[in-house]
Design a protein around this motif. Structure first.
Motif, mmCIF file in Angstrom:
data_model
loop_
_atom_site.group_PDB
_atom_site.id
_atom_site.type_symbol
_atom_site.label_atom_id
_atom_site.label_comp_id
_atom_site.label_asym_id
_atom_site.label_seq_id
_atom_site.Cartn_x
_atom_site.Cartn_y
_atom_site.Cartn_z
ATOM 1 N N PRO A 111 1.604 11.818 -39.212
ATOM 2 C CA PRO A 111 1.413 12.592 -37.979
ATOM 3 C C PRO A 111 0.094 12.242 -37.255
ATOM 4 N N GLY A 112 -0.104 12.901 -36.127
ATOM 5 C CA GLY A 112 -1.304 12.646 -35.332
ATOM 6 C C GLY A 112 -1.258 11.257 -34.737
ATOM 7 N N LEU A 113 -2.435 10.636 -34.597
ATOM 8 C CA LEU A 113 -2.444 9.269 -34.068
ATOM 9 C C LEU A 113 -1.869 8.307 -35.089
ATOM 10 N N GLY A 114 -1.939 8.703 -36.374
ATOM 11 C CA GLY A 114 -1.258 7.950 -37.426
ATOM 12 C C GLY A 114 -1.655 6.492 -37.464
ATOM 13 N N SER A 115 -0.667 5.620 -37.519
ATOM 14 C CA SER A 115 -0.905 4.181 -37.527
ATOM 15 C C SER A 115 0.002 3.554 -36.482
ATOM 16 N N ILE A 116 -0.133 2.236 -36.313
ATOM 17 C CA ILE A 116 0.768 1.578 -35.362
ATOM 18 C C ILE A 116 1.900 0.864 -36.090
ATOM 19 N N ALA A 117 1.965 1.052 -37.414
ATOM 20 C CA ALA A 117 3.043 0.416 -38.193
ATOM 21 C C ALA A 117 4.350 1.183 -38.012
ATOM 22 N N ALA A 118 5.451 0.516 -38.344
ATOM 23 C CA ALA A 118 6.784 1.090 -38.120
ATOM 24 C C ALA A 118 7.021 2.308 -38.994
ATOM 25 N N SER A 119 7.755 3.278 -38.445
ATOM 26 C CA SER A 119 8.045 4.514 -39.156
ATOM 27 C C SER A 119 9.334 5.098 -38.602
ATOM 28 N N GLN A 120 9.901 6.048 -39.349
ATOM 29 C CA GLN A 120 11.077 6.777 -38.852
ATOM 30 C C GLN A 120 10.853 8.272 -39.011
ATOM 31 N N ALA A 121 9.608 8.685 -38.856
ATOM 32 C CA ALA A 121 9.258 10.078 -39.131
ATOM 33 C C ALA A 121 9.522 10.999 -37.936
ATOM 34 N N ASN A 164 22.598 14.717 -19.498
ATOM 35 C CA ASN A 164 21.761 15.105 -20.626
ATOM 36 C C ASN A 164 20.792 13.960 -20.941
ATOM 37 N N PRO A 165 19.563 14.274 -21.353
ATOM 38 C CA PRO A 165 18.652 13.184 -21.729
ATOM 39 C C PRO A 165 19.181 12.405 -22.927
ATOM 40 N N ALA A 166 18.965 11.091 -22.912
ATOM 41 C CA ALA A 166 19.324 10.227 -24.039
ATOM 42 C C ALA A 166 18.056 9.553 -24.540
ATOM 43 N N MET A 167 18.050 9.277 -25.821
ATOM 44 C CA MET A 167 16.883 8.627 -26.403
ATOM 45 C C MET A 167 17.327 7.410 -27.200
ATOM 46 N N ILE A 168 16.551 6.344 -27.120
ATOM 47 C CA ILE A 168 16.732 5.228 -28.048
ATOM 48 C C ILE A 168 15.613 5.344 -29.066
ATOM 49 N N LEU A 169 15.997 5.480 -30.337
ATOM 50 C CA LEU A 169 15.027 5.660 -31.399
ATOM 51 C C LEU A 169 14.918 4.352 -32.175
ATOM 52 N N ALA A 170 13.873 3.600 -31.860
ATOM 53 C CA ALA A 170 13.626 2.329 -32.549
ATOM 54 C C ALA A 170 12.336 2.474 -33.358
ATOM 55 N N ASP A 171 11.810 1.380 -33.844
ATOM 56 C CA ASP A 171 10.567 1.444 -34.615
ATOM 57 C C ASP A 171 9.764 0.179 -34.370
ATOM 58 N N GLY A 172 8.548 0.167 -34.865
ATOM 59 C CA GLY A 172 7.633 -0.945 -34.607
ATOM 60 C C GLY A 172 8.180 -2.301 -35.022
ATOM 61 N N VAL A 173 8.898 -2.364 -36.135
ATOM 62 C CA VAL A 173 9.432 -3.660 -36.571
ATOM 63 C C VAL A 173 10.491 -4.149 -35.583
ATOM 64 N N GLY A 335 4.160 4.069 -42.493
ATOM 65 C CA GLY A 335 4.218 2.696 -42.006
ATOM 66 C C GLY A 335 4.458 1.672 -43.095
ATOM 67 N N VAL A 336 4.599 2.128 -44.337
ATOM 68 C CA VAL A 336 4.914 1.217 -45.438
ATOM 69 C C VAL A 336 6.405 0.885 -45.383
ATOM 70 N N ILE A 337 6.732 -0.402 -45.468
ATOM 71 C CA ILE A 337 8.127 -0.846 -45.404
ATOM 72 C C ILE A 337 8.555 -1.273 -46.809
ATOM 73 N N PRO A 338 9.575 -0.632 -47.373
ATOM 74 C CA PRO A 338 10.026 -1.073 -48.693
ATOM 75 C C PRO A 338 10.745 -2.414 -48.596
ATOM 76 N N SER A 339 10.676 -3.182 -49.670
ATOM 77 C CA SER A 339 11.407 -4.452 -49.688
ATOM 78 C C SER A 339 12.842 -4.190 -50.162
#
Lengths: 352, 194
Positions: A111-121, A164-173, A335-339
């Motif tokens: 949460p907050g400013l967090g990081s710039i790495a990919a997340s799905q939170a 209705n509003p639509a959202m595209i939910l992507a991530d940093g990767v 922002g940690v990506i599992p392998s």
């Protein structure tokens, strides 16, 4: 004309997909990791005689989207997690006023400013409302660059259909990666539906069109809410999903976006170890593809949900499965990506 | 078949471009490909890396825990990523600026004087990344030479034929430098070739 395949970055695909999808006006404020979206639109939109405006803040951006959508334009903004939080009040107003628009969230760690790495939170925020009041957004989750290109148009169409509003939910990767994609050098002519409700001047009408989310009378507001809820019910028929290796799967891995790709690789690894694993990938996170998931998992012994969060979509999966099979969860945060190998270990555990 | 590669070095050494060339070449021969850069609050002179996957089948994860081939263009990258090579995989070391040797014995390690060779072939150390691409291609030929050449043409088209030719020369110089080179040899073949 067949477009030539070329390497395209996810964020670039979203920008070009928005142009192809008939976006009339973009308003935004910079934030990593989605900056290529406004960067490319800042040249592409004026080139096609459309509006690009860098607002003074995210709050301003979403309210400009509100105004442009009220006037009947295909309006959008793009941001990343902290910026999306700032837009939540505006989203609620837009949903309340029943206006179509597109909001892109290229998620980063919080949460907050967090990081710039990919997340799905930001799953809860995206699919459960996010702002105040009983409202829902249409939420689409791409998993490759071709979908990053295709989904803005699909999202605009759905948004218009349901007002209705639509959202595209992507991530940093997904935003930063490149893949081959076929993107026409010139966008196709997008067809805009009629918007007789648009507040774009009287145009000889006898009545005024007004965009408004204020309904002071409780009974009137209740009726308005009932109308919204009926609309959300109607949307359920439009849920989208995808599967890989799921036909004979004994364990179904449920994941969306970038995590679905890692899970797909993990399923292949698990099969090498004799575990019949398959992937179920929700494409619309709202409406959640509950019925297709039930059908896909009908013969599975168990399920595993994998997310880049502490466990958000897993709640919708457990509501859907409703105790019929065990639903395990594996999440990484911040922002940690599992392998694929790490996810494979969890598949092996969950299959036992 | 899936081939997972990691390219790492200083910002400015062309490591992201090297990765893009590999992804482009894979695409030219109709393979699936992904390219993922490290992104973050990077600064000039800081480290940069990218992961490139290519496969004849749909690619799932664009990241991996271990890689079939790792190219390190500077010493911090060697220290960080030597452990990320799969057993039996390939590690290519830019010996122009990395003076130490790799420690592992369960992988194939090759050394290339990429900067020096780039200076002598292209008159410019900037081509070190393409020298490294050629060297990797020679010791681990997973892509077609013609596809890599086509990728160089696409990448440098906007700079004109001279630059394309110079890069194709650099590619072949990298390949020739590694010809008949056995892995884990202390002496960089490129240095002898010069």
């Amino acid at each position: 004309m067949q477009a030539k395949r070329r390497l395209v970055k996810g964020n670039e695909a979203i920008a070009l997909g928005a142009v192809a999808g008939g976006c009339d006006a973009f308003f935004g404020y910079p934030i990593t990791p989605q900056n290529e979206v406004p960067e490319i639109l800042s040249s592409e939109m004026p080139r096609h005689g459309r509006v690009f405006l860098q607002a003074e803040s995210e709050v301003a951006s979403i309210n400009m989207v509100y105004g442009a959508a009220a006037a009947g334009l295909r309006a959008m903004t793009s941001s990343s997690s902290p910026g999306i939080s700032l837009m939540m009040e505006g989203m609620s107003y837009i949903a309340g006023a029943e206006l179509p628009c597109l909001v892109v969230n290229v998620m980063r760690g919080g949460p907050g400013l967090g990081s710039i790495a990919a997340s799905q939170a930001d799953y809860f925020q995206a699919v459960k409302g996010g702002g105040h009041g009983d409202y829902r957004c249409i939420v689409l989750a791409p998993w490759n660059v071709e979908e990053m290109y295709a989904f803005p148009g699909i999202a605009f169409d759905m948004a218009d259909r349901y007002r209705n509003p639509a959202m595209i939910l992507a991530d940093g990767v997904l935003g930063q990666m490149m893949e081959p994609a076929c993107i026409p050098s010139e966008p196709p002519a997008a067809s805009h539906p009629e918007k007789p409700w648009a507040a774009n001047g009287r145009n000889g009408r006898s009545h005024k069109n007004v965009a408004n989310s204020l309904v002071i009378d409780p009974h009137e507001l209740r009726d308005h809410n009932r109308k919204l809820q009926a609309k959300y019910q109607q949307m359920q028929a439009e849920c989208k999903w995808d599967t890989r290796l799921a036909d004979d799967a004994e364990i179904i891995v449920v994941a969306y976006g970038i995590t679905a790709r890692i899970a797909f690789s993990a399923c292949k690894l698990a099969r090498k170890r004799g575990i019949k694993a398959g992937l179920f990938r929700p494409i619309t996170l709202y409406p959640f593809p509950a019925k297709p998931l039930l059908e896909t998992a009908a013969n599975a012994k168990s399920l595993l949900v994998v997310e880049l969060s502490s466990g958000q979509m897993v709640e919708d999966v457990r509501l859907t499965i409703n105790g019929k099979q065990p639903v395990a969860f594996y999440g990484e945060m911040g922002g940690v990506i599992p392998s694929p190998a790490e996810v494979c270990e969890r598949i092996v555990e969950a299959a036992q | 078949m899936i081939e997972e590669n990691l390219i790492a070095g200083f910002g400015g050494q062309g490591v992201l471009s090297l990765g893009k060339l590999m992804a482009q070449a894979a695409m030219e021969q109709n393979l699936c490909a992904t390219w993922l850069p490290s992104y973050g609050p990077e600064m000039r002179g800081g480290t940069a890396n990218c992961v490139v996957c290519f496969s004849d089948d749909e690619i799932g994860a664009p990241v991996a825990a271990n890689y079939d081939a790792v190219v390190v263009m500077n010493q911090p990258s060697l220290e960080k990523f030597e452990s990320a090579v799969k057993p039996g995989g390939t590690l290519l070391i830019n010996s122009s600026i990395i003076s130490v040797r790799a420690k592992r014995s369960d992988i194939d390690v090759f050394y290339i004087d990429a900067n020096d060779l780039a200076e002598s072939v292209a008159g410019n150390a900037k081509a070190a990344n393409v020298i490294a691409l050629g060297a990797l291609h020679a010791v681990r030929p997973r892509l077609e030479t013609s596809a890599i050449e086509a990728a160089l043409k696409t990448a440098f088209e906007y700079k004109g034929q001279k630059v394309i030719d110079m890069n194709i020369r650099a590619l072949h110089a990298g390949m020739e430098a590694m010809q008949d080179t056995e892995p884990n040899q202390p002496q960089a073949t490129a240095a002898r070739a010069r």
